[in-house]
Scaffold this motif. Structure first.
Motif, mmCIF file in Angstrom:
data_model
loop_
_atom_site.group_PDB
_atom_site.id
_atom_site.type_symbol
_atom_site.label_atom_id
_atom_site.label_comp_id
_atom_site.label_asym_id
_atom_site.label_seq_id
_atom_site.Cartn_x
_atom_site.Cartn_y
_atom_site.Cartn_z
ATOM 1 N N ALA A 228 -9.090 18.765 6.072
ATOM 2 C CA ALA A 228 -8.405 19.157 7.303
ATOM 3 C C ALA A 228 -9.334 19.027 8.497
ATOM 4 N N ALA A 229 -10.616 19.263 8.279
ATOM 5 C CA ALA A 229 -11.573 19.219 9.382
ATOM 6 C C ALA A 229 -11.846 17.786 9.842
ATOM 7 N N ALA A 230 -11.632 16.849 8.952
ATOM 8 C CA ALA A 230 -11.935 15.458 9.307
ATOM 9 C C ALA A 230 -10.968 14.965 10.372
ATOM 10 N N ALA A 231 -11.488 14.205 11.302
ATOM 11 C CA ALA A 231 -10.667 13.720 12.409
ATOM 12 C C ALA A 231 -9.455 12.969 11.887
ATOM 13 N N GLY A 232 -8.311 13.302 12.414
ATOM 14 C CA GLY A 232 -7.115 12.541 12.086
ATOM 15 C C GLY A 232 -6.497 12.861 10.744
ATOM 16 N N ALA A 233 -7.101 13.735 10.008
ATOM 17 C CA ALA A 233 -6.596 13.988 8.660
ATOM 18 C C ALA A 233 -5.911 15.339 8.550
ATOM 19 N N LEU A 234 -5.719 16.001 9.668
ATOM 20 C CA LEU A 234 -5.223 17.371 9.631
ATOM 21 C C LEU A 234 -3.896 17.492 8.905
ATOM 22 N N HIS A 235 -2.997 16.572 9.208
ATOM 23 C CA HIS A 235 -1.674 16.646 8.588
ATOM 24 C C HIS A 235 -1.719 16.521 7.075
ATOM 25 N N HIS A 236 -2.788 15.950 6.582
ATOM 26 C CA HIS A 236 -2.847 15.697 5.148
ATOM 27 C C HIS A 236 -2.799 16.963 4.322
ATOM 28 N N ALA A 237 -3.376 18.000 4.824
ATOM 29 C CA ALA A 237 -3.586 19.155 3.970
ATOM 30 C C ALA A 237 -2.797 20.374 4.403
ATOM 31 N N ALA B 91 -2.141 21.272 -10.826
ATOM 32 C CA ALA B 91 -1.237 20.149 -10.570
ATOM 33 C C ALA B 91 -0.927 20.108 -9.081
ATOM 34 N N ALA B 92 -0.783 18.912 -8.556
ATOM 35 C CA ALA B 92 -0.440 18.764 -7.138
ATOM 36 C C ALA B 92 0.708 17.779 -7.004
ATOM 37 N N LEU B 93 1.639 18.082 -6.131
ATOM 38 C CA LEU B 93 2.699 17.137 -5.801
ATOM 39 C C LEU B 93 2.493 16.676 -4.363
ATOM 40 N N VAL B 94 2.456 15.368 -4.168
ATOM 41 C CA VAL B 94 2.222 14.803 -2.840
ATOM 42 C C VAL B 94 3.445 13.983 -2.442
ATOM 43 N N GLU B 95 4.062 14.371 -1.350
ATOM 44 C CA GLU B 95 5.270 13.691 -0.866
ATOM 45 C C GLU B 95 4.913 12.854 0.349
ATOM 46 N N ASN B 96 5.456 11.642 0.463
ATOM 47 C CA ASN B 96 5.184 10.744 1.583
ATOM 48 C C ASN B 96 3.678 10.586 1.820
ATOM 49 N N GLY B 97 2.944 10.437 0.734
ATOM 50 C CA GLY B 97 1.488 10.358 0.798
ATOM 51 C C GLY B 97 0.969 9.345 1.804
ATOM 52 N N THR B 98 -0.013 9.726 2.584
ATOM 53 C CA THR B 98 -0.733 8.951 3.611
ATOM 54 C C THR B 98 0.069 8.757 4.899
ATOM 55 N N LEU B 99 1.319 9.199 4.943
ATOM 56 C CA LEU B 99 2.109 9.108 6.183
ATOM 57 C C LEU B 99 1.952 10.393 6.992
ATOM 58 N N PRO B 100 2.254 10.351 8.294
ATOM 59 C CA PRO B 100 2.188 11.585 9.092
ATOM 60 C C PRO B 100 3.096 12.673 8.519
ATOM 61 N N SER B 101 4.148 12.271 7.829
ATOM 62 C CA SER B 101 5.072 13.238 7.230
ATOM 63 C C SER B 101 4.606 13.746 5.864
ATOM 64 N N GLN B 102 3.384 13.411 5.479
ATOM 65 C CA GLN B 102 2.899 13.856 4.169
ATOM 66 C C GLN B 102 2.963 15.370 4.019
ATOM 67 N N ARG B 103 3.438 15.802 2.862
ATOM 68 C CA ARG B 103 3.370 17.210 2.496
ATOM 69 C C ARG B 103 2.844 17.268 1.065
ATOM 70 N N ALA B 104 2.061 18.281 0.785
ATOM 71 C CA ALA B 104 1.492 18.385 -0.551
ATOM 72 C C ALA B 104 1.476 19.841 -0.976
ATOM 73 N N ILE B 105 1.710 20.042 -2.251
ATOM 74 C CA ILE B 105 1.725 21.387 -2.824
ATOM 75 C C ILE B 105 0.757 21.390 -3.995
ATOM 76 N N GLY C 90 0.812 -1.212 0.000
ATOM 77 C CA GLY C 90 0.000 0.000 0.000
ATOM 78 C C GLY C 90 0.845 1.262 0.000
ATOM 79 N N PRO C 91 0.169 2.418 0.158
ATOM 80 C CA PRO C 91 0.826 3.705 -0.089
ATOM 81 C C PRO C 91 1.722 4.199 1.045
ATOM 82 N N GLY C 92 1.683 3.613 2.208
ATOM 83 C CA GLY C 92 2.570 4.083 3.283
ATOM 84 C C GLY C 92 1.970 3.882 4.659
ATOM 85 N N ASP C 93 0.778 4.423 4.897
ATOM 86 C CA ASP C 93 0.069 4.239 6.166
ATOM 87 C C ASP C 93 -0.116 2.735 6.428
ATOM 88 N N PRO C 94 0.410 2.239 7.556
ATOM 89 C CA PRO C 94 0.297 0.801 7.832
ATOM 90 C C PRO C 94 -1.145 0.313 7.882
#
Lengths: 264, 264
Positions: B251-260, B200-214, B18-22
């Motif tokens: 961002a408002a969804a529980a647990g998903a804040l880091h995603h955005a 266009a969007a670039l997603v780094e370390n997608g689905t991990l707590p370290s995810q960053r997206a531009i 899978g994409p990263g998140d265990p």
């Protein structure tokens, strides 16, 4: 006093149920199904997956058959919004992945507009599931550096597919489709330049015990499928990589025998 | 007496992590990791997933860094064959899905040739994972009826991408890539007809707590990504659908804040 007036915050999870085999659902999807208060599901979600739902959850079937839409998309959107605003913990369960031909985008828009928190939980898309079950590599460094996923369903008023872009060498094309359009679809692909001898496989009920698969060529597969009387939801895989399916060994692997029975 | 001489039959499972998140691994993958005698894994498989491996299993790292291939593909193939023939229960764990840019096809060929039973267990591919984590619908009935997955890695001697087919309207393109080629890649897409203003969007370390997206446009994203100093494995999503990412609500969804956090 409603749940939301009491301060409880609803949330809608758009959850991918994967390709069919209940063991191919993610750990997160399984957890959310156990914890859900309401599960809204459709036709592509099999009985084995529904068994993962907690005993006290409400289940709402919104299955969409092609000829007999039980609930229209706008009604599904409204249902999700209503339950979210009521403060409920809702799982919207969709076959495959919610954002690949799942119309999850439309549900997200409706939820966002209404201010209902949501989260999307990805799933194994049917292309990956069917490829795994037939050992067809979807990409290959010599034969397919591009993988194209296309919906084979067409409706009046929707834009035509870009046939020219589809019919390029060096890529694998996967059509998410029913059987109805198969002969017409293959004819269009040949008409737009793909060789009739290009390998093609149709996989029905992919990853389920009822899986059946037919391997042939673009020119012959529609007739082969008709002869085999396949009827369920199916995936068509077109490209050189289909020739790589190693059926003898898939069949030899423990538990995978049913996967390859009809693939020839 | 070796295990295989005693009649024990080895098997190699090619398993998508899978994409990263265990939690985005499948139930089947988790079970096979618990039961494996040997797990062969690479760089894209994170520590959280390795914790699912049973305590007595042997772990073999075959990570492939671009500049520093620890083990070449041919050696990995040979390793899998050897352990399978020895009668062991082997899991070959790969980031994402094994048959989408995972070179699983080459491993299947080697196993089949050597007569080693195998089974492929699909996983959530990075495109689906990153799309879910940023709420970008990969398909949309008005904007994208086709989804194209492409490897952004190019090597000397490999065929050029078919730029003309890629640069068509009405589809979403996802590049599985590093950052190195980003500016050149975007320039080629514009050169071949895609509008510079295309989202266009670039997603780094997608689905991990370290995810960053531009999020930016084809014309501006390379500069934005350089300014943000992103460096990990990344996915580039190009198409009208990127404009639909609803970041406030993700961002408002529980647990998903880091995603955005960085997606703007």
């Amino acid at each position: 006093m409603t749940a939301s007036a009491s301060g409880a915050k609803g949330i809608v999870y758009l959850v991918g149920a994967g390709p069919g085999d209940p063991e191919l659902i993610t750990l997160k999807a399984a957890r959310l199904l156990r914890e859900a208060e309401v599960v809204v599901y459709d036709r592509l979600v099999g009985p084995g997956i529904l068994e993962l739902i907690g005993p006290s959850a409400e289940r709402i079937y919104v299955g969409k058959e092609r000829a007999n839409h039980i609930m229209r998309q706008a009604e599904i959107n409204a249902l999700l919004v209503r339950r979210g605003l009521r403060g409920q913990r809702v799982v919207r369960l969709k076959g495959g992945d919610p954002l690949i031909f799942g119309r999850g985008g439309e549900e997200i828009e409706a939820l966002a507009e209404a201010g209902v928190p949501f989260e999307v939980v990805p799933g194994v898309t049917a292309a990956a599931g069917c490829a795994a079950a037939t050992a067809i590599p979807l990409t290959h460094r010599d034969h397919a550096r591009t993988l194209v996923l296309v919906t084979g369903h067409t409706k009046d008023g929707e834009p035509e597919l870009n046939w020219q872009a589809l019919c390029q060498p060096g890529q694998t094309i996967v059509f998410y489709m029913g059987h109805k359009a198969l002969d017409r679809l293959c004819a269009r692909l040949i008409e737009h330049g793909l060789p009739g001898a290009l390998p093609a496989a149709l996989v029905e009920n992919g990853t389920l015990p009822s899986q059946r698969a037919i391997r042939a060529t673009l020119a012959t597969i529609a007739a082969e499928v008709e002869r085999a009387t396949l009827q369920g939801p199916a995936l068509l895989i077109v490209g050189e990589v289909v020739a790589f399916a190693d059926l003898a060994h898939v069949a030899a692997a423990a538990g995978a025998l049913h996967h390859a029975q009809e693939l020839r």
